[in-house]
Design a protein around this motif. Structure first.
Motif, PDB file in Angstrom:
ATOM      1  N   TYR A 191      83.583  53.698  55.487  1.00 58.37           N
ATOM      2  CA  TYR A 191      84.311  52.566  54.478  1.00 58.37           C
ATOM      3  C   TYR A 191      85.335  52.912  53.870  1.00 58.37           C
ATOM      4  O   TYR A 191      85.467  53.912  53.501  1.00 58.37           O
ATOM      5  CB  TYR A 191      82.870  52.277  53.688  1.00 58.37           C
ATOM      6  N   ASP A 199      75.663  46.371  56.472  1.00 57.22           N
ATOM      7  CA  ASP A 199      75.658  47.508  57.379  1.00 57.22           C
ATOM      8  C   ASP A 199      74.536  48.443  56.993  1.00 57.22           C
ATOM      9  O   ASP A 199      73.747  48.870  57.810  1.00 57.22           O
ATOM     10  CB  ASP A 199      77.101  48.466  57.176  1.00 57.22           C
ATOM     11  N   ASN A 200      74.379  48.561  55.807  1.00 60.58           N
ATOM     12  CA  ASN A 200      73.479  49.579  55.088  1.00 60.58           C
ATOM     13  C   ASN A 200      72.757  49.101  53.976  1.00 60.58           C
ATOM     14  O   ASN A 200      73.462  49.476  52.928  1.00 60.58           O
ATOM     15  CB  ASN A 200      74.044  51.078  54.956  1.00 60.58           C
ATOM     16  N   TYR A 201      71.606  48.616  54.137  1.00 59.82           N
ATOM     17  CA  TYR A 201      70.932  48.272  52.688  1.00 59.82           C
ATOM     18  C   TYR A 201      70.569  49.081  51.701  1.00 59.82           C
ATOM     19  O   TYR A 201      70.278  48.739  50.458  1.00 59.82           O
ATOM     20  CB  TYR A 201      69.888  47.090  53.068  1.00 59.82           C
ATOM     21  N   ASN A 202      70.603  50.338  52.017  1.00 62.76           N
ATOM     22  CA  ASN A 202      70.184  51.551  51.332  1.00 62.76           C
ATOM     23  C   ASN A 202      71.350  51.570  50.214  1.00 62.76           C
ATOM     24  O   ASN A 202      71.271  52.137  48.928  1.00 62.76           O
ATOM     25  CB  ASN A 202      70.223  52.900  51.888  1.00 62.76           C
ATOM     26  N   LEU A 203      72.517  50.955  50.463  1.00 66.82           N
ATOM     27  CA  LEU A 203      73.603  50.892  49.529  1.00 66.82           C
ATOM     28  C   LEU A 203      73.160  50.268  48.144  1.00 66.82           C
ATOM     29  O   LEU A 203      73.766  50.524  47.112  1.00 66.82           O
ATOM     30  CB  LEU A 203      74.896  50.387  50.138  1.00 66.82           C
ATOM     31  N   MET A 223      75.923  58.008  53.051  1.00 70.37           N
ATOM     32  CA  MET A 223      75.319  56.755  54.008  1.00 70.37           C
ATOM     33  C   MET A 223      75.763  57.087  55.563  1.00 70.37           C
ATOM     34  O   MET A 223      75.014  56.832  56.383  1.00 70.37           O
ATOM     35  CB  MET A 223      75.770  55.485  53.317  1.00 70.37           C
ATOM     36  N   ASN A 224      76.947  57.715  55.538  1.00 71.65           N
ATOM     37  CA  ASN A 224      77.578  57.674  56.915  1.00 71.65           C
ATOM     38  C   ASN A 224      77.819  59.337  57.172  1.00 71.65           C
ATOM     39  O   ASN A 224      78.123  59.537  58.312  1.00 71.65           O
ATOM     40  CB  ASN A 224      78.915  57.238  56.695  1.00 71.65           C
ATOM     41  N   LYS A 250      60.610  57.254  51.777  1.00 74.65           N
ATOM     42  CA  LYS A 250      62.137  56.801  51.281  1.00 74.65           C
ATOM     43  C   LYS A 250      62.557  57.705  50.266  1.00 74.65           C
ATOM     44  O   LYS A 250      63.946  57.948  50.092  1.00 74.65           O
ATOM     45  CB  LYS A 250      62.057  55.477  51.044  1.00 74.65           C
TER      46      LYS A 250
END
Length: 313
Positions: free
Chosen positions: A2, A14-18, A58-59, A196
């Motif tokens: 990103y 792209d990633n709801y964990n954000l 995240m990535n 989680k």
């Protein structure tokens, strides 16, 4: 990876964990179609630091372009908010869900609660240590208060992930799942939350170890270098006219001293007696109030009497 010009809403898609990370940075929702840079600037968050944490956690992007651009206050806010979220919301919430899902009259259920309480206690102790020792230390560094021989590596040795009890807890829940559909659903939901949170705790630990700790090491080095410069400046400012007060012969003696010569070698070099050299050194110490070879070396360098390359360090 990103970047600053990406739209924040696209990162979430792209990633709801954000979503969890946004709150810990102090970023509120309702930012429309603004870019990451625009959202961060609007809400007082350092864009480079935000992207470094997000791309790392995240990535899995581990290559930071420039550690010097990392904002320690932003990292500190993120970690403090993470602790508050985990200790104040997640742990108590999972405990509540677990109690509601278990039969309090069942011995195995009581064992599960005991294991969870033990796991939560270890997490609390670890985070309490950081809040009472690491974070105040970093706050002092940000205020440019050098704190003796302490450094971030002293504190980071205490940092470890608490995984064994959590693994035991999850295994017992999986094996214990009752045939009652309603209770089974509740326990499955709790188990999902435990997985989680294990993932989140791992990411949290990696951000501390691979982003926060290196940033603090860099800050420590910068402050220690600045501290040396300040001490030299203070030493010189105590006697602003000392360079003018020295005779040419006294300057010659200082130059010879910092080049590593003995009194006899100085005497031979300057064609004077050893006693005269000793007298010059006594006068130099009285005028400058500097009595150590190291102090004279610093004085000679900052007053351009010698080049640092000519000094024996």
């Amino acid at each position: 990876m990103y970047e600053a010009d990406d739209k924040m809403i696209n990162l979430i898609a792209d990633n709801y964990n954000l979503l969890e990370s946004l709150g810990r940075f102090g970023i509120n929702l309702g930012f429309g179609d603004k870019t990451v840079k625009e959202v961060c600037e609007d809400q007082g968050v350092d864009t480079y630091t935000f992207l470094a944490v997000v791309n790392y956690s995240m990535n899995g992007y581990h290559h930071l372009d420039d550690n010097r651009r990392m904002s320690v206050p932003t990292l500190l806010h993120y970690l403090k908010a993470s602790h508050e979220y985990f200790l104040g919301f997640q742990l108590p919430n999972i405990r509540k869900e677990l109690r509601e899902a278990l039969d309090e009259n069942d011995n195995l259920a009581r064992l599960i609660m005991k294991l969870y309480n033990s796991y939560a206690h270890e997490i609390q102790l670890h985070m309490k240590y950081e809040e009472e020792n690491v974070f105040p230390y970093v706050d002092k560094l940000l205020k440019k208060e050098i704190t003796g021989d302490d450094d971030i590596d002293t504190f980071s040795k205490h940092h470890k992930q608490i995984t064994q009890r959590l693994r035991e807890l999850k295994n017992i829940i999986i094996k214990y799942l009752p045939s009652d559909t309603q209770r089974n659903n509740k326990l499955t939901a709790v188990l999902y939350d435990l997985y989680k949170n294990e993932e989140w705790l791992g990411q949290h630990a990696e951000v501390e170890d691979h982003i926060f700790v290196p940033a603090i090491r860099l800050l420590e080095r910068q402050l220690k270098q600045n501290d040396v410069s300040v001490k030299i400046s203070k030493m010189i400012s105590l006697n602003p006219n000392n360079n003018d007060a020295l005779s040419d012969r006294e300057k010659d003696v200082i130059i010879s001293l910092v080049q590593g010569m003995t009194n006899k070698e100085i005497a031979d070099h300057l064609c004077i007696s050893t006693n005269t050299v000793i007298t010059h050194r006594r006068n130099i110490a009285r005028k400058l109030q500097i009595h150590s070879p190291a102090g004279l070396t610093i004085y000679a360098i900052v007053n351009n009497l010698v080049d640092i390359s000519a000094v024996k360090l």
